[in-house]
Design an enzyme around this catalytic site. Structure first.
Site, PDB file in Angstrom:
ATOM      1  N   GLY A  21       1.135  -1.127  -0.072  1.00 13.82           N
ATOM      2  CA  GLY A  21       0.298  -0.193  -0.131  1.00 13.82           C
ATOM      3  C   GLY A  21       0.852   0.676  -0.057  1.00 13.82           C
ATOM      4  O   GLY A  21       0.212   1.932   0.475  1.00 13.82           O
TER       5      GLY A  21
ATOM      6  N   SER B  13       2.004   8.517   1.980  1.00  8.45           N
ATOM      7  CA  SER B  13       1.360   6.889   2.406  1.00  8.45           C
ATOM      8  C   SER B  13       1.056   6.703   3.652  1.00  8.45           C
ATOM      9  O   SER B  13       2.587   6.733   4.255  1.00  8.45           O
ATOM     10  CB  SER B  13       1.335   5.967   1.312  1.00  8.45           C
ATOM     11  OG  SER B  13       1.239   6.413   0.416  1.00  8.45           O
TER      12      SER B  13
ATOM     13  N   VAL C 224      -3.794  -6.943  -6.047  1.00  6.52           N
ATOM     14  CA  VAL C 224      -4.491  -8.209  -5.315  1.00  6.52           C
ATOM     15  C   VAL C 224      -6.151  -8.499  -5.731  1.00  6.52           C
ATOM     16  O   VAL C 224      -6.117  -9.627  -5.706  1.00  6.52           O
ATOM     17  CB  VAL C 224      -5.200  -8.113  -3.487  1.00  6.52           C
ATOM     18  CG1 VAL C 224      -3.813  -7.267  -2.956  1.00  6.52           C
ATOM     19  CG2 VAL C 224      -5.959  -6.528  -3.339  1.00  6.52           C
TER      20      VAL C 224
ATOM     21  N   ILE D 249      -4.265  -1.006   1.838  1.00  5.15           N
ATOM     22  CA  ILE D 249      -4.377  -0.781   1.169  1.00  5.15           C
ATOM     23  C   ILE D 249      -6.560  -0.921   0.966  1.00  5.15           C
ATOM     24  O   ILE D 249      -6.805  -1.422   1.545  1.00  5.15           O
ATOM     25  CB  ILE D 249      -4.095  -2.219   0.236  1.00  5.15           C
ATOM     26  CG1 ILE D 249      -4.364  -3.743   0.243  1.00  5.15           C
ATOM     27  CG2 ILE D 249      -2.513  -2.088   0.025  1.00  5.15           C
ATOM     28  CD1 ILE D 249      -4.177  -4.611  -1.398  1.00  5.15           C
TER      29      ILE D 249
ATOM     30  N   TYR E 212     -18.529   8.410   2.812  1.00  5.99           N
ATOM     31  CA  TYR E 212     -17.634   6.736   2.260  1.00  5.99           C
ATOM     32  C   TYR E 212     -18.024   5.675   2.330  1.00  5.99           C
ATOM     33  O   TYR E 212     -17.609   4.769   2.131  1.00  5.99           O
ATOM     34  CB  TYR E 212     -17.409   7.152   3.774  1.00  5.99           C
ATOM     35  CG  TYR E 212     -16.349   6.282   4.121  1.00  5.99           C
ATOM     36  CD1 TYR E 212     -14.596   6.642   3.860  1.00  5.99           C
ATOM     37  CD2 TYR E 212     -15.632   5.118   4.563  1.00  5.99           C
ATOM     38  CE1 TYR E 212     -13.262   5.967   3.575  1.00  5.99           C
ATOM     39  CE2 TYR E 212     -14.718   5.074   5.265  1.00  5.99           C
ATOM     40  CZ  TYR E 212     -13.339   5.562   5.232  1.00  5.99           C
ATOM     41  OH  TYR E 212     -12.400   4.244   4.808  1.00  5.99           O
TER      42      TYR E 212
ATOM     43  N   LYS F  88     -14.810  -1.691   5.391  1.00  3.99           N
ATOM     44  CA  LYS F  88     -13.895  -1.307   6.973  1.00  3.99           C
ATOM     45  C   LYS F  88     -14.641  -2.339   8.187  1.00  3.99           C
ATOM     46  O   LYS F  88     -14.019  -2.749   9.234  1.00  3.99           O
ATOM     47  CB  LYS F  88     -14.006  -0.011   7.037  1.00  3.99           C
ATOM     48  CG  LYS F  88     -13.026   0.849   5.860  1.00  3.99           C
ATOM     49  CD  LYS F  88     -11.827   0.155   5.305  1.00  3.99           C
ATOM     50  CE  LYS F  88     -10.909   1.501   5.690  1.00  3.99           C
ATOM     51  NZ  LYS F  88      -9.269   0.690   5.170  1.00  3.99           N
TER      52      LYS F  88
ATOM     53  N   ILE G 255      -6.978  11.687   7.198  1.00  5.18           N
ATOM     54  CA  ILE G 255      -5.176  12.111   6.657  1.00  5.18           C
ATOM     55  C   ILE G 255      -4.541  12.080   5.535  1.00  5.18           C
ATOM     56  O   ILE G 255      -5.915  11.561   4.539  1.00  5.18           O
ATOM     57  CB  ILE G 255      -3.845  11.061   6.997  1.00  5.18           C
ATOM     58  CG1 ILE G 255      -3.809  10.780   9.287  1.00  5.18           C
ATOM     59  CG2 ILE G 255      -3.009  11.431   6.856  1.00  5.18           C
ATOM     60  CD1 ILE G 255      -3.275   9.613   8.689  1.00  5.18           C
TER      61      ILE G 255
ATOM     62  N   THR H 279      -4.309  11.726   2.336  1.00  5.04           N
ATOM     63  CA  THR H 279      -3.161  10.780   1.176  1.00  5.04           C
ATOM     64  C   THR H 279      -3.931  10.966   0.113  1.00  5.04           C
ATOM     65  O   THR H 279      -5.500  11.484  -0.076  1.00  5.04           O
ATOM     66  CB  THR H 279      -3.015   9.380   1.606  1.00  5.04           C
ATOM     67  OG1 THR H 279      -4.330   8.492   2.112  1.00  5.04           O
ATOM     68  CG2 THR H 279      -2.323   9.398   3.437  1.00  5.04           C
TER      69      THR H 279
HETATM   70  O1  0WD Z   1      -7.689   9.432   6.135  1.00  2.32           O
HETATM   71  C1  0WD Z   1      -6.855   8.636   6.090  1.00  2.32           C
HETATM   72  N1  0WD Z   1      -6.220   8.120   5.011  1.00  2.32           N
HETATM   73  C2  0WD Z   1      -7.475   7.237   6.365  1.00  2.32           C
HETATM   74  C3  0WD Z   1      -6.618   6.182   4.994  1.00  2.32           C
HETATM   75  C4  0WD Z   1      -7.886   7.075   7.009  1.00  2.32           C
HETATM   76  C5  0WD Z   1      -7.885   5.622   7.162  1.00  2.32           C
HETATM   77  C6  0WD Z   1      -8.063   4.533   6.939  1.00  2.32           C
HETATM   78  N2  0WD Z   1      -7.371   4.628   5.958  1.00  2.32           N
HETATM   79  C7  0WD Z   1      -6.644   3.901   4.731  1.00  2.32           C
HETATM   80  C8  0WD Z   1      -7.578   3.634   3.721  1.00  2.32           C
HETATM   81  O2  0WD Z   1      -8.581   2.936   3.544  1.00  2.32           O
HETATM   82  C9  0WD Z   1      -6.382   2.757   3.711  1.00  2.32           C
HETATM   83  O3  0WD Z   1      -6.673   1.040   3.595  1.00  2.32           O
HETATM   84  O4  0WD Z   1      -5.405   3.520   5.203  1.00  2.32           O
HETATM   85  C10 0WD Z   1      -4.990   2.460   3.764  1.00  2.32           C
HETATM   86  C11 0WD Z   1      -3.387   3.106   3.253  1.00  2.32           C
HETATM   87  O5  0WD Z   1      -4.362   4.341   2.426  1.00  2.32           O
HETATM   88  P1  0WD Z   1      -3.472   5.501   2.414  1.00  2.32           P
HETATM   89  O6  0WD Z   1      -2.313   5.608   3.154  1.00  2.32           O
HETATM   90  O7  0WD Z   1      -4.635   7.464   2.436  1.00  2.32           O
HETATM   91  O8  0WD Z   1      -3.424   5.626   0.987  1.00  2.32           O
HETATM   92  P2  0WD Z   1      -2.824   6.184  -0.323  1.00  2.32           P
HETATM   93  O9  0WD Z   1      -1.214   6.215   0.165  1.00  2.32           O
HETATM   94  O10 0WD Z   1      -3.631   6.113  -2.033  1.00  2.32           O
HETATM   95  O11 0WD Z   1      -2.701   4.171  -0.096  1.00  2.32           O
HETATM   96  C12 0WD Z   1      -3.495   3.158  -1.002  1.00  2.32           C
HETATM   97  C13 0WD Z   1      -3.026   2.155  -1.744  1.00  2.32           C
HETATM   98  C14 0WD Z   1      -3.267   2.840  -2.760  1.00  2.32           C
HETATM   99  O12 0WD Z   1      -2.500   3.970  -3.896  1.00  2.32           O
HETATM  100  P3  0WD Z   1      -3.818   4.184  -4.792  1.00  2.32           P
HETATM  101  O13 0WD Z   1      -4.013   5.632  -4.462  1.00  2.32           O
HETATM  102  O14 0WD Z   1      -2.988   4.301  -5.634  1.00  2.32           O
HETATM  103  O15 0WD Z   1      -5.129   3.665  -4.754  1.00  2.32           O
HETATM  104  O16 0WD Z   1      -2.959   0.881  -1.807  1.00  2.32           O
HETATM  105  C15 0WD Z   1      -3.006   0.429  -2.932  1.00  2.32           C
HETATM  106  C16 0WD Z   1      -2.330   1.434  -3.985  1.00  2.32           C
HETATM  107  O17 0WD Z   1      -1.281   1.128  -4.219  1.00  2.32           O
HETATM  108  N3  0WD Z   1      -4.116  -0.837  -3.837  1.00  2.32           N
HETATM  109  C17 0WD Z   1      -3.536  -1.976  -4.009  1.00  2.32           C
HETATM  110  N4  0WD Z   1      -2.959  -2.703  -3.583  1.00  2.32           N
HETATM  111  C18 0WD Z   1      -2.364  -3.949  -4.235  1.00  2.32           C
HETATM  112  N5  0WD Z   1      -4.206  -4.211  -5.229  1.00  2.32           N
HETATM  113  C19 0WD Z   1      -4.798  -2.314  -4.877  1.00  2.32           C
HETATM  114  C20 0WD Z   1      -4.570  -3.503  -5.427  1.00  2.32           C
HETATM  115  N6  0WD Z   1      -5.713  -3.881  -6.037  1.00  2.32           N
HETATM  116  N7  0WD Z   1      -5.360  -1.186  -5.209  1.00  2.32           N
HETATM  117  C21 0WD Z   1      -4.772   0.275  -4.260  1.00  2.32           C
END
Ligand code: 0WD
Length: 255
Positions: free
Chosen positions: A13, A19, A65, A92, A155, A162, A191, A193
């Site tokens: 992720g 991230s 995945v 992710i 959301y 979730k 956050i 991101t």
């Molecule tokens: O406010 C937030 N940012 C919060 C995030 C608050 C609470 C939880 N989260 C969670 C998200 O739901 C996620 O589960 O934290 C996790 C990480 O999120 P992040 O760091 O905010 O987001 P990001 O930096 O975009 O990383 C998530 C990554 C994807 O990035 P993009 O933006 O390109 O979709 O998840 C990966 C991908 O790199 N991802 C996958 N990896 C493998 N297979 C797939 C997949 N099919 N789809 C997305």
């Protein structure tokens, strides 16, 4: 001795330096961990390569995945390089953009399936694939959000995903405890991101939460990373199946 000396991790992720997965990786690397990183799509490879390249003895492998063979190949690459796995950071999530705005009632079957598969099922999928390498016990950490238990505007289906993720955390913890593998979720506050920007109204959500949380601010990715480090380390040896809030206390507030 550092907390994670001789420990090997798999981090899924990392999309860029903002991230949450990267914040977790930095915290673990500072305590001596060596890690493999997956990138989901070719467009992310260069960034992940660059970030991972700043760490000692890292590995970068592709993994989407939704394609099982890419996960199997990633696990195989970890086996070839390190021979073992001690922890996993599962960070992710994905839902089609149109499902993250408007009314939940309009969620399509495809959007529902995709969100649940990538954001929730993948935890079980990754745990099962990694199990043969987790021969000395270990720790799995995933990322959840408050929208799992309360309705958060826009959301939508991600909240449902979730909920499934947090429930999966408990079922996996029950299964894997006998192998001394702990499974926990962090419920992070919002956050800014890449993924977060996909949720409509994220800017105002950050303002709202920042004003109302007991600590009167938003949480940082580094604070989430430090909690992941804690959960991965032996300091958390008695904690499994838990969802820990790292949200500046926002979730405790009533009126
Ligand atoms: O406010 C937030 N940012 C919060 C995030 C608050 C609470 C939880 N989260 C969670 C998200 O739901 C996620 O589960 O934290 C996790 C990480 O999120 P992040 O760091 O905010 O987001 P990001 O930096 O975009 O990383 C998530 C990554 C994807 O990035 P993009 O933006 O390109 O979709 O998840 C990966 C991908 O790199 N991802 C996958 N990896 C493998 N297979 C797939 C997949 N099919 N789809 C997305």
């Amino acid at each position: 001795m550092a907390m994670l000396d001789n420990k090997i991790g798999l981090v899924l992720g990392v999309a860029n330096k903002r991230s949450i997965a990267w914040a977790c990786a930095k915290a673990c690397a500072a305590e001596g961990a060596r890690m493999a990183f997956t990138y989901q799509a070719e467009r992310l490879k260069e960034t992940v390569d660059e970030l991972a390249g700043t760490l000692n003895d890292s590995l970068v492998v592709p993994c989407d995945v939704s394609e099982q063979e890419t996960l199997d190949a990633a696990i195989d690459a970890v086996k070839q390089r390190y021979g073992r796995l001690d922890f996993i950071v599962h960070s992710i999530a994905f839902a089609p953009k149109e499902a993250l705005e408007g009314e939940f009632v309009n969620t399509s079957r495809d959007a529902f399936r995709m969100a649940l598969e990538i954001s929730a099922y993948s935890l079980t999928q990754v745990a099962r694939a990694a199990l043969p390498l987790m021969t000395e016990g270990g720790s799995i950490v995933t990322m959840s959000y408050y929208g799992a238990e309360k309705v958060v505007m826009n959301y939508n289906v991600m909240g449902v995903a979730k909920s499934a993720l947090e429930s999966s955390t408990r079922y996996l913890a029950a299964d894997l405890g006998k192998d001394n593998i702990r499974v926990n979720a962090i419920s992070a506050g919002p956050i800014n991101t890449l993924s977060a920007r996909g949720v409509r109204g994220m800017g105002s959500l950050l303002g709202y939460v920042g004003e109302r949380s007991p600590l009167k601010r938003n949480v940082t990715a580094d604070e989430v990373g430090n909690t992941a480090l804690f959960l991965i380390s032996d300091l958390a040896s008695g904690i499994t199946g838990e969802t820990i809030y790292v949200d500046c206390g926002y979730h405790i507030m009533g009126i």
